[in-house]
Design a protein around this motif. Structure first.
Motif, mmCIF file in Angstrom:
data_model
loop_
_atom_site.group_PDB
_atom_site.id
_atom_site.type_symbol
_atom_site.label_atom_id
_atom_site.label_comp_id
_atom_site.label_asym_id
_atom_site.label_seq_id
_atom_site.Cartn_x
_atom_site.Cartn_y
_atom_site.Cartn_z
ATOM 1 N N THR A 117 55.824 119.761 94.200
ATOM 2 C CA THR A 117 57.560 120.070 95.073
ATOM 3 C C THR A 117 57.674 120.305 96.398
ATOM 4 N N ALA A 118 58.658 119.325 96.868
ATOM 5 C CA ALA A 118 59.305 118.884 98.323
ATOM 6 C C ALA A 118 58.510 119.971 99.041
ATOM 7 N N ALA A 119 58.174 119.516 100.320
ATOM 8 C CA ALA A 119 57.711 121.239 100.690
ATOM 9 C C ALA A 119 59.632 121.569 101.340
ATOM 10 N N GLU A 120 59.952 122.336 102.012
ATOM 11 C CA GLU A 120 61.026 123.446 102.150
ATOM 12 C C GLU A 120 61.659 122.882 104.002
ATOM 13 N N ASP A 121 60.834 122.741 104.327
ATOM 14 C CA ASP A 121 61.183 122.395 105.296
ATOM 15 C C ASP A 121 62.172 121.142 105.887
ATOM 16 N N GLY A 122 61.800 119.944 104.775
ATOM 17 C CA GLY A 122 62.646 118.984 104.652
ATOM 18 C C GLY A 122 62.726 117.793 105.538
ATOM 19 N N THR A 123 60.703 117.772 105.927
ATOM 20 C CA THR A 123 60.261 116.732 106.042
ATOM 21 C C THR A 123 59.398 115.578 105.502
ATOM 22 N N ASP A 124 59.934 116.023 103.419
ATOM 23 C CA ASP A 124 58.754 115.518 103.300
ATOM 24 C C ASP A 124 58.819 114.138 102.932
ATOM 25 N N ILE A 183 44.796 103.173 97.646
ATOM 26 C CA ILE A 183 46.293 104.199 98.226
ATOM 27 C C ILE A 183 46.591 105.226 98.703
ATOM 28 N N CYS A 184 45.999 106.031 97.374
ATOM 29 C CA CYS A 184 45.646 107.756 96.833
ATOM 30 C C CYS A 184 44.758 107.916 97.983
ATOM 31 N N LYS A 185 43.541 106.960 98.569
ATOM 32 C CA LYS A 185 42.440 108.036 99.438
ATOM 33 C C LYS A 185 43.919 107.785 101.139
ATOM 34 N N HIS A 186 44.657 107.011 101.255
ATOM 35 C CA HIS A 186 44.932 106.448 103.100
ATOM 36 C C HIS A 186 46.534 107.628 102.759
ATOM 37 N N TRP A 187 46.983 107.688 101.252
ATOM 38 C CA TRP A 187 48.192 108.312 101.575
ATOM 39 C C TRP A 187 47.319 109.863 100.899
ATOM 40 N N GLU A 188 48.258 110.741 101.118
ATOM 41 C CA GLU A 188 48.013 110.974 100.302
ATOM 42 C C GLU A 188 49.102 112.548 100.330
ATOM 43 N N GLY A 189 50.462 112.181 100.643
ATOM 44 C CA GLY A 189 51.739 112.571 100.316
ATOM 45 C C GLY A 189 51.881 112.396 98.880
ATOM 46 N N PRO A 190 53.307 112.599 98.375
ATOM 47 C CA PRO A 190 53.550 112.299 96.768
ATOM 48 C C PRO A 190 54.128 110.810 97.330
ATOM 49 N N ASN A 232 60.826 112.306 94.970
ATOM 50 C CA ASN A 232 62.191 113.525 95.097
ATOM 51 C C ASN A 232 61.742 114.215 95.952
ATOM 52 N N THR A 233 62.020 113.496 97.391
ATOM 53 C CA THR A 233 61.078 114.312 98.847
ATOM 54 C C THR A 233 62.522 113.825 99.904
ATOM 55 N N PRO A 234 63.492 114.412 100.733
ATOM 56 C CA PRO A 234 64.543 113.390 101.926
ATOM 57 C C PRO A 234 64.165 112.383 102.011
ATOM 58 N N TYR A 235 62.738 112.212 102.015
ATOM 59 C CA TYR A 235 62.656 109.937 103.174
ATOM 60 C C TYR A 235 61.333 109.710 101.636
ATOM 61 N N VAL A 236 61.620 108.564 102.581
ATOM 62 C CA VAL A 236 61.044 107.528 101.209
ATOM 63 C C VAL A 236 60.080 106.540 102.257
ATOM 64 N N PHE A 237 59.519 106.319 102.613
ATOM 65 C CA PHE A 237 58.716 104.772 102.848
ATOM 66 C C PHE A 237 58.526 103.738 101.906
ATOM 67 N N LEU A 238 59.451 102.952 102.171
ATOM 68 C CA LEU A 238 59.318 101.637 100.880
ATOM 69 C C LEU A 238 58.680 100.588 101.502
ATOM 70 N N THR A 239 57.601 100.464 100.380
ATOM 71 C CA THR A 239 55.919 99.834 100.683
ATOM 72 C C THR A 239 55.841 98.683 99.709
ATOM 73 N N ASP A 240 55.125 98.043 99.884
ATOM 74 C CA ASP A 240 53.997 97.450 98.793
ATOM 75 C C ASP A 240 52.286 97.870 98.834
ATOM 76 N N VAL A 241 52.554 97.302 97.392
ATOM 77 C CA VAL A 241 51.176 98.669 96.790
ATOM 78 C C VAL A 241 50.140 97.644 97.032
ATOM 79 N N ASP A 242 50.227 96.023 97.926
ATOM 80 C CA ASP A 242 49.531 95.288 98.324
ATOM 81 C C ASP A 242 49.399 95.574 99.750
ATOM 82 N N PHE A 243 49.736 96.357 100.940
ATOM 83 C CA PHE A 243 49.452 97.614 102.398
ATOM 84 C C PHE A 243 48.444 98.511 101.876
#
Length: 563
Positions: free
Chosen positions: A273-280, A298-305, A362-373
């Motif tokens: 569930t996305a954080a309610e503060d609108g910054t997720d 990637i899962c070890k480097h990025w703890e978010g959704p 399902n969050t207000p913002y997205v980080f558009l990347t590639d899986v080899d980064f």
């Protein structure tokens, strides 16, 4: 609404103590007369560990054999273990059953008749009566079905046992058939699943694995006797296909844009569930089977959704499933949404796959990347803070995360910007693609980034393709670009056309990890026709952009011609 309905049905069985590993969901079959539409008269209910060896239409045909107006309402196969005989161990006390009882892995429910006899009240009274002495169910819904049938034997229609051959260690399943070709349904109802003891288990196992290897596209063909109901979308697509010129040298590229792919959203369990503060912020990426090894890192480097779209065949999807189930890292991450786009056509539909991942964040913002980064450690928290500081809610910004690369397969990942700069000076890291495609990231202005302490704006330049953080409602990727070439460039170009400010983050970075070149980049490098068609698609994209954004978009065409 769906969540509310599910909660409502759960409340109807949550009062029943249940020792079965399926938990409350093992009891949900009891609620189907209410959960399913009132005008639905019949349903076949199957456990998930069922393998069909025949056409399910044969099973539907058995409803015609239900006798009487309301006498037979449930179709079941006799239980093939001794569970309900109560002789498996000392003091074994099962729920009451008719003889050996019935297995509920395959159920034919005549919903219309069940509603007529008051099924809801009848099963509840049965459960309440037996729980006074049994205290809880051991086999979930199966115990209640059997206790009900014991009191109302005329209501059951016994199916031939080959419709539910139960492969647990202590069953009489081998008495169900003389030849394995007689089998209709195989039920892997043992916790040991494929490792059960049965003289034909190797045949069953191969049948199951063969089923997993099936290409689901085989099921899309029109079946005899099943006239297709043309919908407006399929009519539109067919008309568009007919308009294509098969003599066009770029026909294959144009046809790819009209290809309809099967998509399996949320292939694995997803709970976030996305954080309610609108910054997720959700990390959005796509991958194929040859990049699967990047997921754990990637899962070890990025703890978010994370929202990941995986371009795979049916068989590869099953390999991925086994890989994910065996990985301690992936098993423990429920905030990763995996969306499988099944292979179709000859090109990698990279932007279509990206759009699947983007649309299902399902969050207000997205980080558009590639899986080899690999993103820097702590980037998730840094981006959430930055979203607030730069007032992303009320401004149109695309936050650029500077990209670097290493040629080393083993890298001591930099833990800070200072450490990264040191590795740059030592030649352990490089600015991304500086030696093969400097135009792609040169506008980031790495020289300025080295000493920057505050975000700074950069201008769009031809072929700029940074990795950005934007609002989720940003433009989608243009799906005419498939395979290798210009897929990200076109997206950043449209962001600029919509007046997103390209803002470089001074304390963020990501590192590209080395890997073998993709098949599509090899085709791009070796095929003049491929490169020529890509240039044609670029020109058409610019023309469409001009029509969409007017004279302001002419600068892109000018920049392209002078680049």
């Amino acid at each position: 609404m769906l969540r509310w309905m599910l909660d409502l049905k759960e409340s109807e069985v949550s009062w029943i103590p249940n020792k079965h590993y399926s938990g409350i969901y093992g009891l949900m079959k009891l609620t189907l007369t209410k959960a399913l539409p009132a005008d639905l008269s019949k349903v076949i209910v199957l456990d998930t560990d069922i393998t069909f060896a025949t056409d399910i239409a044969e099973l539907w045909g058995i409803f015609r054999k239900f006798t009487g107006e309301i006498s037979q309402v449930i179709g079941l196969v006799e239980n093939q273990s001794d569970w309900y005989l109560g002789n498996l161990w000392k003091n074994h006390k099962p729920w009451p059953a008719l003889g050996r009882g019935f297995n509920t892995g395959v159920i034919l429910l005549y919903l219309e008749r069940l509603r007529r006899i008051g099924w809801e009240q009848m099963w509840r009274l049965t459960a309440e009566r037996e729980l006074m002495s049994m205290l809880s169910t051991s086999l979930a819904d199966q115990d209640i079905f059997n206790a009900f049938i014991k009191q109302n034997p005329v209501l059951v229609h016994q199916l031939p046992c080959f419709w539910n051959v139960q492969l647990s260690d202590h069953t009489r399943s081998e008495q169900c058939y003389t030849e394995v070709s007689d089998l209709k349904v195989i039920h892997w109802n043992s916790p040991k699943k494929l490792r059960v003891k049965n003289k034909h288990v190797e045949f069953f196992r191969n049948l199951y694995l063969t089923f997993l290897e099936y290409d689901g596209n085989l099921l899309r063909r029109e079946l005899f006797g099943c006239p297709s109901q043309a919908n407006p979308e399929s009519v539109r697509l067919q008309a568009a296909l007919e308009e294509l010129d098969e003599d066009d040298q770029c026909y294959d590229f144009r046809r790819e844009r009209l290809t309809v792919h099967r998509v399996h959203l949320y292939f694995l369990q997803y709970e976030y569930t996305a954080a309610e503060d609108g910054t997720d912020v959700t990390l959005v990426a796509q991958l194929s089977m040859d990049r699967l090894q990047m997921l754990e890192a990637i899962c070890k480097h990025w703890e978010g959704p994370i929202s990941l779209a995986l371009y795979m065949s049916d068989a590869e999807a099953q390999q991925f499933l086994r890989y994910a189930q065996a990985s301690e890292v992936l098993k423990n991450r429920k905030n990763v949404g995996y969306h499988v786009v099944y292979k179709e056509g000859q090109f990698y539909p990279v932007n279509l796959v990206r759009n699947v991942a983007l649309k299902n964040a399902n969050t207000p913002y997205v980080f558009l990347t590639d899986v080899d980064f690999l993103p820097m450690y702590g980037l998730y928290d840094y981006l959430r803070r930055t979203v607030v500081q730069l007032d992303m809610t009320h401004t149109k910004k695309a936050l650029v995360v500077p990209a670097f690369e290493t040629l080393r397969y083993r890298l001591s990942f930099p833990k800070s910007k200072a450490e990264l700069l040191s590795m740059l000076d030592m030649g352990t890291l490089y600015t991304f693609r500086y030696h093969v495609w400097p135009k792609g990231h040169a506008p980031t202005d790495y020289a300025k980034w080295r000493t920057a302490t505050t975000p700074y704006r950069v201008e769009w330049e031809a072929d700029f393709e940074p990795y950005v953080v934007v609002r989720r409602d940003c433009p989608e990727y243009d799906q005419r670009f498939v395979g290798f070439g210009w897929n990200k460039v076109s997206h950043v170009l449209e962001l600029d056309a919509q007046e997103f400010e390209l803002t470089v983050l001074p304390n963020a970075f990501m590192v590209h990890m080395p890997h073998a070149p993709s098949f599509d980049i090899s085709k791009f490098r070796s095929s003049f026709g491929y490169r020529n068609c890509l240039n044609t698609l670029k020109d058409e994209f610019h023309q469409d952009l001009s029509r969409k954004y007017g004279s302001a978009a002419l600068k892109y065409l000018t920049a392209q011609r002078t680049a």
